[in-house]
Design an enzyme around this catalytic site. Structure first.
Site, PDB file in Angstrom:
ATOM      1  N   ALA A  68       0.839  -1.194   0.000  1.00 13.01           N
ATOM      2  CA  ALA A  68       0.000   0.000   0.000  1.00 13.01           C
ATOM      3  C   ALA A  68       0.875   1.246   0.000  1.00 13.01           C
ATOM      4  O   ALA A  68       2.073   1.185   0.289  1.00 13.01           O
ATOM      5  CB  ALA A  68      -0.916  -0.009   1.217  1.00 13.01           C
ATOM      6  N   GLY A 116      -0.289  -5.301   0.331  1.00 19.00           N
ATOM      7  CA  GLY A 116      -1.367  -5.319  -0.657  1.00 19.00           C
ATOM      8  C   GLY A 116      -0.984  -6.052  -1.923  1.00 19.00           C
ATOM      9  O   GLY A 116      -1.841  -6.627  -2.606  1.00 19.00           O
ATOM     10  N   GLU A 119      -1.604  -9.577  -1.152  1.00 17.69           N
ATOM     11  CA  GLU A 119      -3.056  -9.782  -1.094  1.00 17.69           C
ATOM     12  C   GLU A 119      -3.672  -9.802  -2.492  1.00 17.69           C
ATOM     13  O   GLU A 119      -4.654 -10.512  -2.736  1.00 17.69           O
ATOM     14  CB  GLU A 119      -3.683  -8.704  -0.211  1.00 17.69           C
ATOM     15  CG  GLU A 119      -3.352  -8.926   1.270  1.00 17.69           C
ATOM     16  CD  GLU A 119      -3.774  -7.781   2.178  1.00 17.69           C
ATOM     17  OE1 GLU A 119      -4.591  -7.997   3.076  1.00 17.69           O
ATOM     18  OE2 GLU A 119      -3.271  -6.652   1.979  1.00 17.69           O
ATOM     19  N   GLU A 139       2.789  -6.051   7.346  1.00 27.26           N
ATOM     20  CA  GLU A 139       2.044  -4.972   8.007  1.00 27.26           C
ATOM     21  C   GLU A 139       2.359  -4.843   9.492  1.00 27.26           C
ATOM     22  O   GLU A 139       2.274  -3.751  10.068  1.00 27.26           O
ATOM     23  CB  GLU A 139       0.536  -5.190   7.816  1.00 27.26           C
ATOM     24  CG  GLU A 139       0.023  -4.935   6.413  1.00 27.26           C
ATOM     25  CD  GLU A 139       0.159  -6.131   5.488  1.00 27.26           C
ATOM     26  OE1 GLU A 139      -0.341  -6.062   4.350  1.00 27.26           O
ATOM     27  OE2 GLU A 139       0.773  -7.142   5.894  1.00 27.26           O
ATOM     28  N   ASP A 296      12.342   6.912   8.224  1.00 26.81           N
ATOM     29  CA  ASP A 296      13.413   6.121   7.623  1.00 26.81           C
ATOM     30  C   ASP A 296      13.509   6.399   6.123  1.00 26.81           C
ATOM     31  O   ASP A 296      14.615   6.520   5.570  1.00 26.81           O
ATOM     32  CB  ASP A 296      13.145   4.639   7.872  1.00 26.81           C
ATOM     33  CG  ASP A 296      14.315   3.754   7.465  1.00 26.81           C
ATOM     34  OD1 ASP A 296      15.447   4.074   7.850  1.00 26.81           O
ATOM     35  OD2 ASP A 296      14.094   2.760   6.751  1.00 26.81           O
ATOM     36  N   VAL A 401      41.403   6.785  17.670  1.00 24.97           N
ATOM     37  CA  VAL A 401      42.296   6.590  18.811  1.00 24.97           C
ATOM     38  C   VAL A 401      41.570   6.989  20.093  1.00 24.97           C
ATOM     39  O   VAL A 401      40.377   7.307  20.090  1.00 24.97           O
ATOM     40  CB  VAL A 401      43.614   7.376  18.630  1.00 24.97           C
ATOM     41  CG1 VAL A 401      44.325   6.942  17.352  1.00 24.97           C
ATOM     42  CG2 VAL A 401      43.378   8.880  18.631  1.00 24.97           C
ATOM     43  N   GLU A 403      39.852   8.634  23.324  1.00 23.95           N
ATOM     44  CA  GLU A 403      38.976   9.812  23.377  1.00 23.95           C
ATOM     45  C   GLU A 403      39.625  10.908  24.223  1.00 23.95           C
ATOM     46  O   GLU A 403      39.199  11.218  25.347  1.00 23.95           O
ATOM     47  CB  GLU A 403      37.605   9.390  23.942  1.00 23.95           C
ATOM     48  CG  GLU A 403      36.540  10.460  23.875  1.00 23.95           C
ATOM     49  CD  GLU A 403      35.916  10.633  22.483  1.00 23.95           C
ATOM     50  OE1 GLU A 403      34.910  11.338  22.393  1.00 23.95           O
ATOM     51  OE2 GLU A 403      36.435  10.067  21.494  1.00 23.95           O
ATOM     52  N   ASN A 454      29.004   1.412  19.184  1.00 24.34           N
ATOM     53  CA  ASN A 454      29.541   0.106  19.531  1.00 24.34           C
ATOM     54  C   ASN A 454      28.408  -0.846  19.947  1.00 24.34           C
ATOM     55  O   ASN A 454      27.535  -0.431  20.707  1.00 24.34           O
ATOM     56  CB  ASN A 454      30.533   0.278  20.685  1.00 24.34           C
ATOM     57  CG  ASN A 454      31.511  -0.875  20.807  1.00 24.34           C
ATOM     58  OD1 ASN A 454      31.729  -1.618  19.852  1.00 24.34           O
ATOM     59  ND2 ASN A 454      32.076  -1.035  21.967  1.00 24.34           N
ATOM     60  N   ASN A 501      24.619  11.726  21.949  1.00 19.22           N
ATOM     61  CA  ASN A 501      25.129  11.821  23.315  1.00 19.22           C
ATOM     62  C   ASN A 501      24.663  13.091  24.020  1.00 19.22           C
ATOM     63  O   ASN A 501      24.515  13.105  25.238  1.00 19.22           O
ATOM     64  CB  ASN A 501      26.649  11.730  23.327  1.00 19.22           C
ATOM     65  CG  ASN A 501      27.121  10.287  23.205  1.00 19.22           C
ATOM     66  OD1 ASN A 501      26.442   9.365  23.645  1.00 19.22           O
ATOM     67  ND2 ASN A 501      28.267  10.084  22.586  1.00 19.22           N
ATOM     68  N   TYR A 661      18.206   4.273  15.994  1.00 19.45           N
ATOM     69  CA  TYR A 661      19.340   3.505  15.490  1.00 19.45           C
ATOM     70  C   TYR A 661      20.567   3.579  16.404  1.00 19.45           C
ATOM     71  O   TYR A 661      21.376   2.647  16.426  1.00 19.45           O
ATOM     72  CB  TYR A 661      19.731   3.996  14.097  1.00 19.45           C
ATOM     73  CG  TYR A 661      18.792   3.578  12.987  1.00 19.45           C
ATOM     74  CD1 TYR A 661      18.039   2.423  13.080  1.00 19.45           C
ATOM     75  CD2 TYR A 661      18.671   4.341  11.828  1.00 19.45           C
ATOM     76  CE1 TYR A 661      17.190   2.032  12.062  1.00 19.45           C
ATOM     77  CE2 TYR A 661      17.823   3.959  10.791  1.00 19.45           C
ATOM     78  CZ  TYR A 661      17.085   2.807  10.916  1.00 19.45           C
ATOM     79  OH  TYR A 661      16.248   2.417   9.900  1.00 19.45           O
TER      80      TYR A 661
END
Length: 716
Positions: A68, A116, A119, A139, A296, A401, A403, A454, A501, A661
């Site tokens: 649909a 659909g 279907e 669906e 998305d 490397v 932080e 991570n 963050n 995500y």
């Protein structure tokens, strides 16, 4: 020509047979309102013709029908219940009228036949698929159930057990599996599809098999005795509860609907399906999951457009800093076909990086997802090195490397001195300002942030951080490289913590303040997991992130946004860090981690954690679930709103997808902005005001107050 529309046409073939061809004006066929109307008109035209012997239904595109038109759902579902019910009933009756044509019909399925589209195929008397076909009813992923007869026809074709597994999981089937389960009648090579369909429908018209009997089965009650029905539906209910839990109503409604409709004919069963569809369409879960789908699509479309505009392609990547994170990034590049150099200053780190890549591949082999050839190809595409000279041909360098801004600055300058003039340089940092790091470079326009999450191979998001001097050419090229690595890029502007963050640490601050006020971290985790729906509660998440990482990031956030994110006195995270309770990485944090008697990982609340906190927190207090949720989620929501208002992120939809995500935000809630709007902006303002005395992270911006007063939406 019997009928011509914008999305489909019907023409007469030889010997009295006809074909209905879906060929929409866009890139794919889908069931929007126009196409449904045309299908009904085409059905009437076929009836009026009077002398048709049989009909082939096919697509002129590389996919049959993808489903649909989801973009119509938001407007449709905003109508009242009676109007939505009328719409879905009218639409399903179009499929019924097609199914009742007085001659045999066959669907020739190529590519995707989903929702659909599936279907439509089910409404035909026969189905033939080619080897490219993928057939299914997804669906449930939108918080819905099939609405055009899927819950009626599929169980009567392949049995209730198989049909419920199809529908409650939403997974599609390739042609061979669909054939084995009885959903299609034959599978052929693509070049033989149309000829095979025509041959089968001619055989049906000639009486070589009884198409009327096949049709009658789809229109009759399910052939189940009482014991079979009880076993089938109780098993399905248990499976759905185990997999979906209580937060996702759609799979539960499907089982209930098929069970209630088992003794009914097509018309009675379709009435129950229509009613179930409407009930789900009005749920918050459906609104959230449809919102995720649309967000998305927006993110993917934007990424493709940026990648298309890229003037530089990355044919060789480089990762600086091996170890677990560097090895994960190198693996991701190599497994998706881009060779990668992995550089470090010591051999032990390189060995660890290669070991990480091999471990991921080894687990893939155990699950049957990776074969020996793929493993060898991937590992051979990773070149470990101790020398900077090997970077001279790299198109994209990802610094990963430690932080630490000073260390990163030194490494980035060394990189710039050893790569080509047009090479792109990025930093995998979770909190450090890209503008600050860019000060180390002579050409900051070719530099940006590239924040992986991570574990790299599992987490789909890469935050791409634009610095004030980053060129658009650089952003486009990094977006293209990210897509090539199989990740979802979301571009944000530089600020402390960037987007993910920056909104996460107010949530952690709310958690720490709750503990200081006497909450039990186990009880908080239980509420945020079981009731709100996070995959991990805040204590468990902090252990997974790492107490040391959390404490360091809190310092960065406090320095960058001191007016709201100043360090808390007696923060339990700092107390743990000072005692070297670092979380999962050393087996002790809020929880103690180990192995149980069966050799499986264990997690138990740490008495040592309670003892450490005891002198610094209030007496144990039992907080209501609503209070716990409000005290953690208001700070996150407020900071997300500020990020949108300040232009750190371009849209509420992109912010929602980043949290989905990057953090595992509960999909049935749709993202942080969808959650705010589900509550209602005015209600959110009132809720935040109730807790405003707890500090600046609970105090809303003037912008959200004005939006609430004027009835605006973040998704308008």
């Amino acid at each position: 020509m019997i009928y011509t529309g914008k999305s489909l046409s019907v023409s007469l073939l030889d010997d009295g047979f006809a074909e209905l061809v879906f060929d929409a004006q866009g890139s794919v066929n889908k069931f929007d309102r126009q196409t449904v109307t045309e299908l009904d008109e085409a059905t009437q035209a076929l009836l009026a013709k009077g002398d048709i012997k049989g009909l082939v239904v096919r697509s002129a595109k590389s996919a049959f029908i993808v489903g649909a038109d989801i973009t119509e759902f938001t407007g449709l579902f905003a109508m009242d219940d009676a109007e939505v019910l009328q719409w879905v009933a009218n639409t399903s009756q179009v499929f019924d009228r097609f199914e009742d044509l007085p001659f045999p019909t066959i669907a020739a399925v190529n590519g995707f036949a989903l929702g659909g589209g599936c279907e439509m195929a089910l409404a035909c008397d026969m189905r033939i698929a080619d080897t490219t076909a993928s057939i299914g009813l997804p669906e449930v992923k939108l918080g819905l159930m099939p609405g055009f007869g899927g819950t009626v026809r599929l169980p009567r074709l392949i049995g209730a057990d198989n049909a419920l597994e199809w529908m409650t999981t939403g997974r599609d089937r390739k042609g061979a599996k669909a054939l084995a389960e009885g959903a299609v009648d034959a599978v052929v090579a693509p070049e033989a599809l149309v000829e095979g369909a025509l041959s089968m429908v001619k055989d049906a018209a000639d009486g070589k098999f009884d198409w009327q009997a096949r049709r009658a089965v789809k229109k009759a009650p399910l052939q189940l005795n009482k014991n079979e029905a009880m076993m089938s539906f109780s098993t399905a209910q248990a499976m759905v509860f185990a997999q979906a839990g209580k937060h996702y109503p759609a799979p539960h409604k499907m089982v209930e609907t098929v069970q209630k409709a088992a003794g009914l004919d097509r018309d009675g069963a379709l009435k129950l399906e229509n009613e179930g569809f409407v009930a789900l369409a009005k749920t918050d879960a459906a609104k959230a999951q449809i919102g995720i789908f649309l967000a998305d699509q927006l993110v993917k479309s934007k990424g493709k457009k940026q990648a298309k505009a890229a003037t530089k392609q990355s044919k060789l990547n480089a990762v600086l800093g091996a170890g677990i994170m560097g090895g994960g990034i190198a693996y991701q590049s190599a497994v998706k076909g881009t060779p990668v150099i992995m550089k470090d200053i010591n051999q032990g780190a390189l060995d660890l990086g290669l070991s990480e890549a091999a471990k991921i591949l080894g687990k893939g082999m155990q699950r049957g997802k990776v074969d020996a050839t793929k493993m060898a190809q991937t590992l051979n595409a990773i070149t470990p090195t101790l020398e900077y000279s090997t970077l001279k041909d790299a198109d994209l360098v990802i610094e990963a490397v430690v932080e630490n801004p000073k260390v990163k600055g030194i490494v980035l300058k060394e990189v710039e001195d050893n790569v080509a003039d047009d090479a792109i340089i990025t930093s995998n940092t979770s909190t450090i300002s890209i503008n600050q790091l860019a000060e180390s470079l002579d050409k900051p326009e070719r530099f940006c942030g590239m924040h992986f999450f991570n574990p790299v191979h599992r987490m789909p998001l890469v935050e791409i951080i634009r610095g004030e001097n980053t060129s658009e050419e650089t952003i486009n090229a990094v977006v293209a490289a990210t897509l090539k690595m199989g990740k979802t890029p979301i571009v944000v502007n530089d600020c402390p913590g960037f987007l993910v963050n920056r909104v996460l640490f107010p949530y952690f601050a709310g958690f720490s303040k709750l503990l200081i006020d006497g909450a039990d971290f186990v009880a908080v985790d239980k509420v945020m997991e079981k009731i709100f729906g996070w995959p991990m509660g805040p204590a468990y998440l902090m252990d997974v992130v790492g107490i040391d990482t959390g404490d360091h990031a809190a310092d960065v956030m406090a320095a960058g946004i001191p007016e709201r994110m100043a360090r808390l006195d007696n923060d339990p995270v700092t107390l743990f860090y000072k005692e070297q309770r670092l979380g999962q990485k050393n087996g002790k944090g809020f929880y103690n981690y180990g192995v149980d008697k069966r050799g499986k990982p264990s997690k138990t609340p740490a008495e040592e954690a309670y003892a450490l906190m005891a002198p610094h927190v209030a007496e144990k207090t039992d907080f209501e679930a609503d209070d716990i949720i409000a005290r953690l989620m208001i700070p996150m929501a407020n900071e997300a709103i500020r990020c949108l208002e300040e232009g750190i992120v371009d849209s509420a939809a992109e912010a929602d997808m980043a949290l989905l995500y990057g953090l595992g935000f509960p999909p049935f809630r749709g993202g942080i902005f969808r959650w705010i709007e589900t509550i209602g902006l005015a209600n959110f303002v009132a809720m935040a005001d109730k807790y405003a005395e707890l500090g600046p992270i609970y105090q809303i911006s003037d912008g959200v107050r004005e939006m609430a007063a004027s009835g605006k939406s973040y998704f308008a």
